[in-house]
Design an enzyme around this catalytic site. Structure first.
Site, PDB file in Angstrom:
ATOM      1  N   THR A  83       6.112   7.853   7.781  1.00  6.56           N
ATOM      2  CA  THR A  83       5.440   7.555   6.653  1.00  6.56           C
ATOM      3  C   THR A  83       4.362   8.429   5.939  1.00  6.56           C
ATOM      4  OG1 THR A  83       5.537   5.360   7.398  1.00  6.56           O
ATOM      5  CG2 THR A  83       3.530   5.781   5.838  1.00  6.56           C
TER       6      THR A  83
HETATM    7  P1  AMP Z   1       4.715   4.346  10.474  1.00  7.37           P
HETATM    8  O1  AMP Z   1       4.395   4.441  11.815  1.00  7.37           O
HETATM    9  O2  AMP Z   1       5.435   5.685   9.967  1.00  7.37           O
HETATM   10  O3  AMP Z   1       5.650   3.074  10.452  1.00  7.37           O
HETATM   11  O4  AMP Z   1       3.564   3.960   9.384  1.00  7.37           O
HETATM   12  C1  AMP Z   1       3.327   2.792   8.770  1.00  7.37           C
HETATM   13  C2  AMP Z   1       2.218   2.408   8.736  1.00  7.37           C
HETATM   14  O5  AMP Z   1       1.087   3.316   8.173  1.00  7.37           O
HETATM   15  C3  AMP Z   1       1.897   0.884   8.021  1.00  7.37           C
HETATM   16  O6  AMP Z   1       1.815  -0.086   9.096  1.00  7.37           O
HETATM   17  C4  AMP Z   1       0.660   1.211   7.461  1.00  7.37           C
HETATM   18  O7  AMP Z   1      -0.363   0.221   7.761  1.00  7.37           O
HETATM   19  C5  AMP Z   1       0.070   2.571   7.746  1.00  7.37           C
HETATM   20  N1  AMP Z   1      -0.555   3.195   6.559  1.00  7.37           N
HETATM   21  C6  AMP Z   1      -0.070   3.010   5.196  1.00  7.37           C
HETATM   22  N2  AMP Z   1      -0.930   3.950   4.328  1.00  7.37           N
HETATM   23  C7  AMP Z   1      -1.998   4.135   5.067  1.00  7.37           C
HETATM   24  C8  AMP Z   1      -3.078   4.675   4.794  1.00  7.37           C
HETATM   25  N3  AMP Z   1      -3.350   5.217   3.430  1.00  7.37           N
HETATM   26  N4  AMP Z   1      -4.024   4.907   5.560  1.00  7.37           N
HETATM   27  C9  AMP Z   1      -3.926   4.580   7.002  1.00  7.37           C
HETATM   28  N5  AMP Z   1      -2.823   3.908   7.591  1.00  7.37           N
HETATM   29  C10 AMP Z   1      -1.702   3.708   6.581  1.00  7.37           C
HETATM   30 ZN    ZN Z   2       6.703   4.079   6.077  1.00 10.50          ZN
HETATM   31 ZN    ZN Z   3       7.269   2.431  10.054  1.00 12.40          ZN
END
Ligand code: AMP
Ligand code: ZN
Ligand code: ZN
Length: 424
Positions: A83
């Site tokens: 992400t």
């Molecule tokens: P991943 O672990 O790569 O799947 O990341 C996805 C998670 O990133 C989602 O559940 C979001 O809640 C979190 N996320 C997205 N944008 C932000 C942000 N600006 N700050 C903190 N967490 C975030």
């Molecule tokens: Zn993502």
């Molecule tokens: Zn994810």
């Protein structure tokens, strides 16, 4: 009261007299308040973890209508397909190895004892290697607003002394700190409220971010009905946004992207790293679709012997030997040893004791399961339909074109995939 009733009587009398003494005139056309003609704004929307083939499930009428009026593609994310690295790539046009956000969790030899995590990520130190489009826009006088985007809460270009507020740097004019519980409806309402402002304080570039499709994909797997329900719900939210813009008379170029896709995972397809290499030889930093390691000093040879090379369902390299097509391995924030699993497989520190999630991402960015949604639609974009796949480093150059900013000179991408669609 007396005054107003006397005034009313006088007006009435004058009116009656007019009726009596003059021919009746044709009623004057009622002049409506002047309608403001609004210039198009640019809105960048991220739907986390939205695989382009989710659109074939028959639950995305609003996204499909936008795609039909514009362009769409199965976009290649950058490696690693996580992400934070990909959101930073989308707004900088620079791949993670050079944009500094090499993973969702990081350490840096220049900041010993500090760990970057998604929850603890506000120090500009981590982000300063590449300029996000909203800073370029703000510096060109284009007012910007972010209703979430990784990195948008950071005073970009500034510094943050320990336990103090950041010093210097540039932020967007309007931003909200990320909070997962602010609903999709509230996010759309917030953006529309910003656009309701008078022209002088109204943003011209906005971002929106939706997390629920990714969360459902992790928990239930990409093929689960719960994930399809999350896809349908986010599509309805996009419909609300389009309706809100129409009600305001606000034309917009919408650029709708995902950061990566989602692969089906299972505890049965998990490799325990402690069965491959002796845990006394390394400190594992990240695990999952990929794993990264720091060697214990003096144990490098033993670790390399056990780890390096191709294994069943994964492969490991010294960071300098990571295949060139992944564009990854020069940044000091990448640990010295790196293993990558086949899509659908997981690397865990030890044998998992529970079922875990049923979906994940972070794999090779060329894996079909990692492909990401791309749709662009609006007055500046011709309806050219489906484009061939392109890399997500090309999105920032597209945004620069839409905002009439000069093409960046140090980016990894360019606007080639969109030139025909943008041509006047
Ligand atoms: P991943 O672990 O790569 O799947 O990341 C996805 C998670 O990133 C989602 O559940 C979001 O809640 C979190 N996320 C997205 N944008 C932000 C942000 N600006 N700050 C903190 N967490 C975030
Ligand atoms: Zn993502
Ligand atoms: Zn994810």
């Amino acid at each position: 009261m007396r005054l107003s009733s006397r005034l009313f009587a006088a007006v009435l009398a004058a009116g009656l007299q007019a009726c009596v003494t003059q021919p009746v005139a044709a009623p004057k056309a009622v002049t409506a308040a002047p309608v403001e003609v609004r210039a198009p704004v640019t809105i960048l929307i991220s739907i986390d973890g939205f695989r382009p083939d989710y659109r074939s499930r028959g639950v995305t009428p609003h996204l499909d209508a936008l795609a039909a009026r514009g362009i769409s593609a199965a976009m290649r994310p950058s490696f690693p397909s996580k992400t934070f690295p990909n959101h930073w790539t989308l707004v900088t046009g620079v791949r993670p190895d050079r944009n500094g956000i090499v993973s969702n969790a990081m350490e840096d030899p220049g900041l010993p004892g500090v760990k970057f995590t998604m929850a603890e990520s506000q120090d500009p130190f981590w982000w300063n290697a590449a300029e996000p489009i909203w800073v370029t826009a703000e510096q060109a006088g284009i007012r910007s607003a972010t209703l979430f985007w990784p990195g948008s809460e950071v005073a970009w270009g500034g510094t943050k002394p320990k336990d103090k507020k950041p010093v210097g740097g540039t932020r967007v004019e309007d931003w909200w700190p990320y909070h997962i519980e602010i609903s999709a409806q509230q996010r759309v309402a917030g953006a529309i409220d910003w656009l309701r402002r008078p022209a002088a304080t109204r943003p011209k570039f906005l971002t929106l971010y939706f997390d629920t499709v990714d969360t459902a994909g992790h928990t239930y797997g990409p093929d689960a009905p719960e994930t399809t329900a999350a896809v349908a719900a986010v599509d309805a939210t996009i419909g609300d946004l389009v309706a809100g813009l129409r009600a305001l008379g606000q034309p917009a170029n919408l650029v709708i992207v995902a950061d990566h896709g989602m692969a089906t995972t299972s505890a049965q397809r998990t490799i325990a790293i402690d069965k491959i290499a002796d845990p006394t030889d390394y400190r594992i930093f990240e695990s999952g679709p990929f794993a990264s390691f720091y060697p214990v000093a003096g144990h490098e040879a033993a670790l390399e012997k056990a780890l390096l090379g191709r294994h069943a369902h994964f492969e490991c390299w010294r960071k300098a030997d990571i295949p060139a097509r992944l564009h990854y391995g020069t940044n000091p924030r990448i640990p010295p040893y790196f293993c990558l699993a086949e899509a659908g497989w997981l690397l865990a520190k030890t044998t998992p004791t529970d079922a875990g999630g049923l979906g994940n991402h972070g794999y090779d960015n060329a894996a079909p399961e990692m492909a990401a949604l791309f749709i662009a639609s609006g007055p500046a974009i011709k309806p050219l339909g489906t484009l061939p796949p392109f890399d997500n480093v090309d999105v920032a150059p597209l945004l620069r074109d839409l905002l009439r900013l000069p093409a960046g000179t140090t980016l990894d991408g360019d606007d080639m995939p969109f030139r025909a669609a943008l041509a006047k």
